[in-house]
Write a protein that holds these residues in place. Structure first.
Motif, PDB file in Angstrom:
ATOM      1  N   LEU A 111      -1.598   4.782  -7.404  1.00 58.75           N
ATOM      2  CA  LEU A 111      -1.356   3.620  -6.542  1.00 58.75           C
ATOM      3  C   LEU A 111      -0.580   3.957  -5.271  1.00 58.75           C
ATOM      4  N   SER A 112      -0.440   5.238  -4.954  1.00 58.22           N
ATOM      5  CA  SER A 112       0.433   5.610  -3.827  1.00 58.22           C
ATOM      6  C   SER A 112      -0.241   5.499  -2.469  1.00 58.22           C
ATOM      7  N   GLN A 113      -1.545   5.256  -2.444  1.00 62.99           N
ATOM      8  CA  GLN A 113      -2.247   5.164  -1.153  1.00 62.99           C
ATOM      9  C   GLN A 113      -2.187   3.741  -0.597  1.00 62.99           C
ATOM     10  N   ALA A 114      -2.570   3.600   0.659  1.00 63.37           N
ATOM     11  CA  ALA A 114      -2.808   2.266   1.209  1.00 63.37           C
ATOM     12  C   ALA A 114      -4.200   1.827   0.766  1.00 63.37           C
ATOM     13  N   GLY A 115      -4.494   0.532   0.899  1.00 60.51           N
ATOM     14  CA  GLY A 115      -5.758   0.032   0.368  1.00 60.51           C
ATOM     15  C   GLY A 115      -6.677  -0.553   1.409  1.00 60.51           C
ATOM     16  N   GLU A 116      -7.868  -0.954   0.914  1.00 64.23           N
ATOM     17  CA  GLU A 116      -8.864  -1.540   1.812  1.00 64.23           C
ATOM     18  C   GLU A 116      -8.361  -2.826   2.462  1.00 64.23           C
ATOM     19  N   PHE A 117      -7.469  -3.541   1.761  1.00 67.99           N
ATOM     20  CA  PHE A 117      -6.910  -4.747   2.373  1.00 67.99           C
ATOM     21  C   PHE A 117      -6.006  -4.395   3.548  1.00 67.99           C
ATOM     22  N   GLY A 118      -5.580  -3.130   3.634  1.00 70.96           N
ATOM     23  CA  GLY A 118      -4.802  -2.713   4.788  1.00 70.96           C
ATOM     24  C   GLY A 118      -5.586  -2.889   6.077  1.00 70.96           C
ATOM     25  N   PHE A 119      -6.896  -2.538   6.048  1.00 71.05           N
ATOM     26  CA  PHE A 119      -7.742  -2.740   7.215  1.00 71.05           C
ATOM     27  C   PHE A 119      -7.867  -4.223   7.548  1.00 71.05           C
ATOM     28  N   VAL A 120      -8.032  -5.021   6.495  1.00 65.23           N
ATOM     29  CA  VAL A 120      -8.174  -6.466   6.697  1.00 65.23           C
ATOM     30  C   VAL A 120      -6.906  -7.047   7.313  1.00 65.23           C
ATOM     31  N   LEU A 121      -5.753  -6.690   6.732  1.00 61.82           N
ATOM     32  CA  LEU A 121      -4.487  -7.254   7.207  1.00 61.82           C
ATOM     33  C   LEU A 121      -4.139  -6.760   8.613  1.00 61.82           C
ATOM     34  N   LEU A 122      -4.468  -5.501   8.918  1.00 58.13           N
ATOM     35  CA  LEU A 122      -4.221  -5.005  10.271  1.00 58.13           C
ATOM     36  C   LEU A 122      -5.073  -5.757  11.288  1.00 58.13           C
ATOM     37  N   SER A 123      -6.340  -5.955  10.937  1.00 54.75           N
ATOM     38  CA  SER A 123      -7.219  -6.731  11.822  1.00 54.75           C
ATOM     39  C   SER A 123      -6.710  -8.160  11.965  1.00 54.75           C
ATOM     40  N   TYR A 124      -6.241  -8.734  10.862  1.00 54.46           N
ATOM     41  CA  TYR A 124      -5.711 -10.098  10.865  1.00 54.46           C
ATOM     42  C   TYR A 124      -4.432 -10.184  11.694  1.00 54.46           C
ATOM     43  N   ALA A 125      -3.575  -9.169  11.555  1.00 52.83           N
ATOM     44  CA  ALA A 125      -2.338  -9.134  12.341  1.00 52.83           C
ATOM     45  C   ALA A 125      -2.633  -8.996  13.827  1.00 52.83           C
ATOM     46  N   LEU A 126      -3.682  -8.231  14.153  1.00 53.61           N
ATOM     47  CA  LEU A 126      -4.077  -8.083  15.559  1.00 53.61           C
ATOM     48  C   LEU A 126      -4.576  -9.410  16.120  1.00 53.61           C
ATOM     49  N   GLN A 127      -5.403 -10.111  15.330  1.00 54.24           N
ATOM     50  CA  GLN A 127      -5.943 -11.396  15.781  1.00 54.24           C
ATOM     51  C   GLN A 127      -4.836 -12.435  15.981  1.00 54.24           C
ATOM     52  N   ASN A 128      -3.794 -12.336  15.173  1.00 53.37           N
ATOM     53  CA  ASN A 128      -2.707 -13.319  15.239  1.00 53.37           C
ATOM     54  C   ASN A 128      -1.538 -12.835  16.100  1.00 53.37           C
ATOM     55  N   HIS A 129      -1.773 -11.770  16.886  1.00 51.24           N
ATOM     56  CA  HIS A 129      -0.808 -11.301  17.879  1.00 51.24           C
ATOM     57  C   HIS A 129       0.515 -10.865  17.256  1.00 51.24           C
ATOM     58  N   VAL A 130       0.414 -10.216  16.083  1.00 47.83           N
ATOM     59  CA  VAL A 130       1.614  -9.745  15.398  1.00 47.83           C
ATOM     60  C   VAL A 130       1.886  -8.282  15.722  1.00 47.83           C
ATOM     61  N   ILE A 131       0.848  -7.441  15.703  1.00 41.20           N
ATOM     62  CA  ILE A 131       0.987  -6.013  15.961  1.00 41.20           C
ATOM     63  C   ILE A 131       0.163  -5.654  17.196  1.00 41.20           C
ATOM     64  N   PRO A 132       0.723  -4.899  18.139  1.00 39.81           N
ATOM     65  CA  PRO A 132      -0.010  -4.518  19.351  1.00 39.81           C
ATOM     66  C   PRO A 132      -1.264  -3.700  19.016  1.00 39.81           C
ATOM     67  N   PRO A 133      -2.319  -3.790  19.843  1.00 40.04           N
ATOM     68  CA  PRO A 133      -3.584  -3.088  19.571  1.00 40.04           C
ATOM     69  C   PRO A 133      -3.422  -1.575  19.383  1.00 40.04           C
ATOM     70  N   GLU A 134      -2.589  -0.937  20.227  1.00 41.37           N
ATOM     71  CA  GLU A 134      -2.439   0.521  20.114  1.00 41.37           C
ATOM     72  C   GLU A 134      -1.779   0.909  18.784  1.00 41.37           C
ATOM     73  N   THR A 135      -0.850   0.088  18.306  1.00 39.70           N
ATOM     74  CA  THR A 135      -0.213   0.365  17.020  1.00 39.70           C
ATOM     75  C   THR A 135      -1.198   0.160  15.869  1.00 39.70           C
ATOM     76  N   VAL A 136      -2.031  -0.889  15.979  1.00 43.08           N
ATOM     77  CA  VAL A 136      -3.052  -1.133  14.954  1.00 43.08           C
ATOM     78  C   VAL A 136      -3.993   0.056  14.844  1.00 43.08           C
ATOM     79  N   SER A 137      -4.435   0.591  15.986  1.00 40.87           N
ATOM     80  CA  SER A 137      -5.343   1.746  15.965  1.00 40.87           C
ATOM     81  C   SER A 137      -4.703   2.938  15.261  1.00 40.87           C
ATOM     82  N   LEU A 138      -3.417   3.146  15.501  1.00 37.12           N
ATOM     83  CA  LEU A 138      -2.690   4.247  14.869  1.00 37.12           C
ATOM     84  C   LEU A 138      -2.581   4.025  13.354  1.00 37.12           C
TER      85      LEU A 138
END
Length: 626
Positions: free
Chosen positions: A349-376
């Motif tokens: 269980l030590s890895q990140a998961g597929e929901f990480g992609f979903v939540l990052l995309s969701y955070a980007l859409q809701n202006h929580v995390i800057p685009p360059e940070t999301v890409s990283l």
């Protein structure tokens, strides 16, 4: 139109080629989709700007996934698992999120961004972990079962996380988004609660949730009955999609996460008689859309960022995995998960998961995390998932053998009693034999080489000893000289055969009853000297076959008669089959003569069935004449 066909062909071809290959290599389907996206995107440049648009559409696969997760969560099951779910799973999510958020904050991220990052990386990959545990036969282990509990809690935690993330929006990102707002985005922001006062907004939310519960519990059944009576499968599929899309739309219109509504609807319908039909209809759409989503994630990976920040991305990935593994290890100690299971629990269980992609995309859409940070961070999620198969290999090749060696060195129990019957093996087969004998006042001595299984038996007050029944000194202590019977129910074929042979050589007066796995094992045990041999599936399969005949219209007594004729015919031919097998050379027991005789046996069985049928017909004629 031609352009759409070409793009669809590229995406599907990439999935068809890479996903089966990734599964064959043990990487899992999610990584296969990601690799496919990387190949057609950054590597080959075959897809372009349409990727972001497709990703928005494919995200609906996540909504469907949470609906299916809800369908699996019976309230009774959740109540039974509450300690592991809330304790083990809840602590894992909270502690991991806080520690990772602290690290992000120390790396000069704003507090709201740090919290969002912590929540994103607190989740693990349900798809990779469950699939790998199943493929490696680790699902039923203590580590595997606890990992499932944590994954289940993580899936549930996605709901409040999706609700919480928009509250973390950065004012500067929101302002920039307003300046760039397009007409299309304006239409997407349709809302039933815009401009309402706080009390009215809260009332609308509660009313929507209550509506989902009421519709799911009271109105869905009549609707599904109505549609099912039409006999049109495609309409049932349309109804299932209507339910999911309708609830997702309602949640969006009142400002809630669509996933929240569909998850709640799934839980409400978990006890419905249409649950399995809903699962079978939604599953293909969910799988296809999720696969498409992961391909677009892979296609959207910015290799320029990877090449510019390769050391940073690698350092962040290792930091995330080490922090999560440390948290999981500590929780395993707290909840008394022991030995190799603790390692399995922590590493899986030590890895990140597929929901990480979903939540990052969701955070980007809701202006929580800057685009360059999301890409990283997307690269960090992907790399951690790529490394997961390596951790399972580490567990298989390095960690597990060490604990197996330690287990083998564990001292056997002192057997302080002797029994009329000695049972070697207390698995699912040996348990039934032991229970029947004990219920009839027969004193048994039970041994098993699996310490975990022995401990499980002791918990339900069944006396068993940890020991190797193939060891002569242990058999002597258990009273093999005075025993009437030895029941061999060992799960290892070769050990069972060796035990039968050894006991019949040294104690010929003891009757040996053995469990066979198949016809070949039956012959081997008979050759070793077993007095009674029962194939573990033979009688249950024969019984089920007879029941199948009754379901097809045969009278119960006729089905029983045909079952008896089948058994007697095969029994009559078994000695010939065994003799032919026995005289075959090593590795060629199933030679031409054996196969020919086996075919003759099948013909004899069919002839017996036909004779039986003719006998029934003549009996009917006599009855009619009378």
């Amino acid at each position: 139109m031609t352009g759409y066909f070409i793009q669809a062909f590229i995406y599907l071809a990439a999935a068809v080629v890479m996903v089966p290959l990734a599964k064959r290599l043990g990487l899992g389907s999610v990584l296969g989709y990601l690799i496919a996206g990387v190949l057609i995107g950054p590597v080959a440049g075959m897809v372009g700007k349409e990727t972001a648009t497709i990703q928005h559409f494919a995200e609906f696969g996540v909504v469907m996934m949470l609906f299916l997760v809800g369908l699996e969560l019976h309230p009774q099951m959740l109540w039974k698992m509450r300690h592991r779910l809330l304790g083990l799973g809840g602590l894992q999510v909270v502690v991991s999120a806080l520690l990772l958020a602290l690290i992000a904050w120390l790396l000069d991220q704003p507090l709201s961004v740090a919290l969002a990052i912590g929540l994103v990386f607190s989740l693990s990959s349900t798809a990779i972990v469950l699939q790998t545990l199943n493929e490696k036969g680790l699902t039923k282990t203590e580590g595997g079962q606890n990992a499932f509990s944590v994954l289940l809690m993580q899936d549930i935690a996605v709901i409040p996380i999706l609700a919480f993330i928009p509250m973390l929006a950065l004012p500067e990102l929101v302002e920039a988004a307003r300046d760039m707002q397009t007409t299309a985005q304006h239409h997407e922001s349709l809302s039933l609660v815009a401009g309402l006062p706080t009390w009215a907004y809260a009332g609308a939310i509660f009313a929507s949730i209550a509506g989902v519960v009421v519709v799911g519990h009271y109105l869905s059944r009549p609707l599904f009955h109505y549609v099912a009576n039409s006999g049109l499968r495609e309409i049932f599929v349309a109804t299932a999609l209507l339910l999911v899309i309708g609830i997702a739309t309602l949640m969006s219109l009142v400002g809630l996460s669509p996933a929240l509504g569909t998850f709640l609807a799934g839980v409400v319908l978990a006890n419905s008689e249409f649950r399995h039909e809903l699962e079978s209809n939604i599953e293909p759409f969910k799988g296809l859309l999720l696969g498409l989503f992961f391909i677009t994630v892979g296609a959207g990976i910015n290799f320029t960022i990877l090449s510019e920040h390769v050391l940073l991305i690698l350092a962040l990935t290792l930091t995330v995995m080490l922090v999560k593994a440390a948290v999981l290890w500590g929780l395993a100690m707290l909840f008394k998960i022991r030995n190799s299971d603790r390692w399995l629990f922590a590493l899986s269980l030590s890895q990140a998961g597929e929901f990480g992609f979903v939540l990052l995309s969701y955070a980007l859409q809701n202006h929580v995390i800057p685009p360059e940070t999301v890409s990283l961070l997307q690269l960090v999620v992907a790399l951690s998932m790529f490394l997961t198969p390596t951790l399972f290999i580490l567990y298989d090749k390095v960690i597990l053998p060490r604990y197996q060696h330690t287990s083998n060195q564990q001292a056997f129990d002192d057997i302080d009693e002797q029994g009329q019957v000695i049972i070697a093996g207390i698995g699912r087969f040996g348990q039934i034999v032991n229970r029947l004998l004990i219920a009839n006042g027969v004193h048994t001595v039970v041994m098993d080489l699996d310490a975990t299984q022995v401990e499980s038996m002791r918990r339900i007050q069944v006396k068993a000893y940890f020991g190797d029944a193939t060891r002569p000194e242990l058999l002597h202590t258990a009273g093999i000289e005075q025993a009437a019977l030895l029941v061999v129910a060992i799960d290892d074929r070769e050990s069972a055969k060796a035990l039968v042979h050894a006991v019949k050589q040294s104690h010929p007066g003891v009757k040996v009853l053995a469990r066979a796995f198949d016809r070949g094992h039956h012959y081997e045990l008979k050759h070793a000297g077993a007095d009674v041999i029962v194939s573990e599936t033979y009688h249950s399969a024969l019984h089920l076959g007879a029941r199948a005949l009754t379901c097809l219209g045969f009278a119960p007594e006729v089905a029983e008669q045909k079952k008896r004729a089948f058994r007697e015919t095969e029994k009559a031919a078994s000695e010939q089959l065994y003799d032919t097998w026995q005289h075959g050379s090593e590795g060629q027991q199933y030679d031409h003569d054996y196969r020919k005789l086996f075919i003759q046996t099948e013909e004899a069985i069919r002839a017996a069935m036909q004779a039986d049928k003719a006998g029934e017909q003549s009996q009917d004629d006599v009855t009619k004449q009378g």
